[in-house]
Design a protein around this motif. Structure first.
Motif, short mmCIF file in Angstrom:
data_model
loop_
_atom_site.label_atom_id
_atom_site.label_comp_id
_atom_site.label_asym_id
_atom_site.label_seq_id
_atom_site.Cartn_x
_atom_site.Cartn_y
_atom_site.Cartn_z
N GLY A 101 0.79 -1.22 0.00
CA GLY A 101 0.00 0.00 0.00
C GLY A 101 0.83 1.27 0.00
N SER A 102 2.12 1.18 0.32
CA SER A 102 2.97 2.36 0.26
C SER A 102 3.03 2.88 -1.17
CB SER A 102 4.38 2.04 0.75
OG SER A 102 4.41 1.85 2.14
N ALA A 103 3.10 4.19 -1.31
CA ALA A 103 3.15 4.81 -2.64
C ALA A 103 4.21 5.90 -2.64
CB ALA A 103 1.80 5.38 -3.03
N PHE A 104 4.84 6.10 -3.79
CA PHE A 104 5.86 7.13 -3.90
C PHE A 104 5.87 7.67 -5.33
CE2 PHE A 104 7.62 2.93 -4.33
CZ PHE A 104 8.54 2.97 -5.36
N THR A 126 3.01 2.21 -6.64
CA THR A 126 2.30 1.70 -5.47
C THR A 126 2.74 0.27 -5.21
OG1 THR A 126 0.38 3.10 -5.94
CG2 THR A 126 0.04 1.22 -4.46
N VAL A 127 3.13 0.01 -3.97
CA VAL A 127 3.54 -1.34 -3.59
C VAL A 127 2.30 -2.21 -3.46
CG1 VAL A 127 4.67 -2.75 -1.83
CG2 VAL A 127 5.57 -0.47 -2.38
N GLU A 128 2.23 -3.24 -4.28
CA GLU A 128 1.05 -4.11 -4.29
C GLU A 128 1.29 -5.41 -3.52
OE1 GLU A 128 -0.29 -4.40 -8.36
OE2 GLU A 128 -1.12 -2.37 -8.25
N GLN A 129 2.54 -5.86 -3.49
CA GLN A 129 2.89 -7.03 -2.68
C GLN A 129 4.26 -6.78 -2.07
OE1 GLN A 129 1.49 -7.72 -5.85
NE2 GLN A 129 -0.46 -8.29 -4.89
N ILE A 136 9.49 -7.56 -3.36
CA ILE A 136 8.65 -6.38 -3.52
C ILE A 136 8.06 -6.42 -4.92
CG2 ILE A 136 8.49 -3.86 -3.41
CD1 ILE A 136 11.28 -3.86 -2.09
N ARG A 137 6.81 -6.03 -5.04
CA ARG A 137 6.18 -5.84 -6.35
C ARG A 137 5.44 -4.52 -6.33
NH1 ARG A 137 1.01 -6.66 -8.54
NH2 ARG A 137 0.96 -7.24 -10.75
N TRP A 138 5.81 -3.62 -7.25
CA TRP A 138 5.10 -2.35 -7.33
C TRP A 138 4.64 -2.11 -8.75
CZ3 TRP A 138 10.39 -0.91 -5.43
CH2 TRP A 138 11.27 -0.52 -6.47
N GLY A 151 3.76 0.25 -15.89
CA GLY A 151 4.79 -0.75 -15.60
C GLY A 151 4.45 -1.58 -14.38
N VAL A 152 5.02 -2.78 -14.37
CA VAL A 152 4.97 -3.67 -13.21
C VAL A 152 6.39 -4.14 -12.96
CG1 VAL A 152 3.98 -5.74 -12.19
CG2 VAL A 152 2.65 -4.44 -13.86
N HIS A 153 6.84 -4.04 -11.70
CA HIS A 153 8.23 -4.34 -11.39
C HIS A 153 8.29 -5.23 -10.17
CE1 HIS A 153 12.54 -2.42 -11.44
NE2 HIS A 153 12.56 -3.73 -11.43
N VAL A 154 8.96 -6.37 -10.30
CA VAL A 154 9.10 -7.35 -9.22
C VAL A 154 10.57 -7.50 -8.86
CG1 VAL A 154 8.69 -9.73 -8.48
CG2 VAL A 154 7.04 -8.60 -10.01
N TRP A 155 10.84 -7.52 -7.55
CA TRP A 155 12.19 -7.73 -7.03
C TRP A 155 12.18 -8.93 -6.10
CZ3 TRP A 155 16.38 -4.54 -8.17
CH2 TRP A 155 16.08 -3.34 -8.84
#
Length: 212
Positions: A101-104, A126-129, A136-138, A151-155
């Motif tokens: 839920g964090s957003a930046f 927005t952090v979704e997972q 982390i997935r935002w 975009g979708v970005h997974v780490w």
């Protein structure tokens, strides 16, 4: 969505980026075709990148530093400009621990290319997972002059002998990037590789690895 530099389009969202050093699989296909990637998508709590996206890159590196150091560098988004040269500004849109839920909102330059002029992207991620010290997935939009990217970005962060394997997987969608998939994929690849190089350099710096 999940993460761009002067050499990249990325929407952190992405992000991240978004990542670097061993290319595990990127497929380039014409717009309208079905995208097939030889490498399975990275996931965070069961969710991955956009499986329909034509622009995608996945890569990884091993960083010889403690997991806590690497996680702090990545999760403390407001300090990104101190170690990522092309991140101009970052502002958290919420308070407290970095969590689901964090957003930046952050900005980064994009070089001119055959489909869009040089511009600065404003990215809202927005952090979704999220699983602390693991993944982390935002996701979110990146908007600039004549350009919009979703975009979708997974780490993923995995402890290995001598350090941590940091893996990243990112997809971009949008009319402009889909108009020239090879160029957009190249820019994404360069951006993710630069992100991982700079994360590795920052995490392995002696100032981050002094005994507490």
């Amino acid at each position: 969505m999940s993460g761009i530099r002067s050499t990249r389009i990325r929407a952190a969202l992405f992000t991240a980026p978004l990542v670097a050093i061993g290319i595990l699989g990127t497929a380039v296909v014409p717009a309208g075709a079905t995208t097939s990637h030889p490498a399975k998508s990275l996931t965070c709590r069961g969710e991955g990148v956009d499986p329909k996206a034509h622009v995608r890159h996945r890569t990884e590196t091993v960083i010889h530093a403690p997991l806590r150091t690497i996680w702090k560098l990545q999760a403390d988004v407001e300090r990104w400009p101190s170690w990522q040269g092309a991140v101009t500004t970052v502002n958290r849109l919420d308070h407290g621990p970095f969590r689901k839920g964090s957003a930046f909102r952050w900005t980064t330059p994009v070089p001119p290319n055959p489909t869009t002029p040089a511009t600065s992207l404003e990215i809202t991620s927005t952090v979704e997972q999220l699983k602390r010290n693991s993944c982390i997935r935002w996701a979110g939009p990146a908007i600039g002059e004549g350009l919009r990217i979703d975009g979708v970005h997974v780490w993923n962060f995995t402890e290995v002998k001598g350090g941590v394997r940091v893996s990243t997987d990112e997809t971009h969608t949008g009319a402009q990037v889909e108009a020239d998939v090879p160029t957009a994929t190249k820019i994404l690849r360069q951006g993710l590789e630069a992100w991982l190089r700079e994360l590795k350099t920052a995490a392995e710096a002696p100032t981050h690895n002094r005994p507490h």
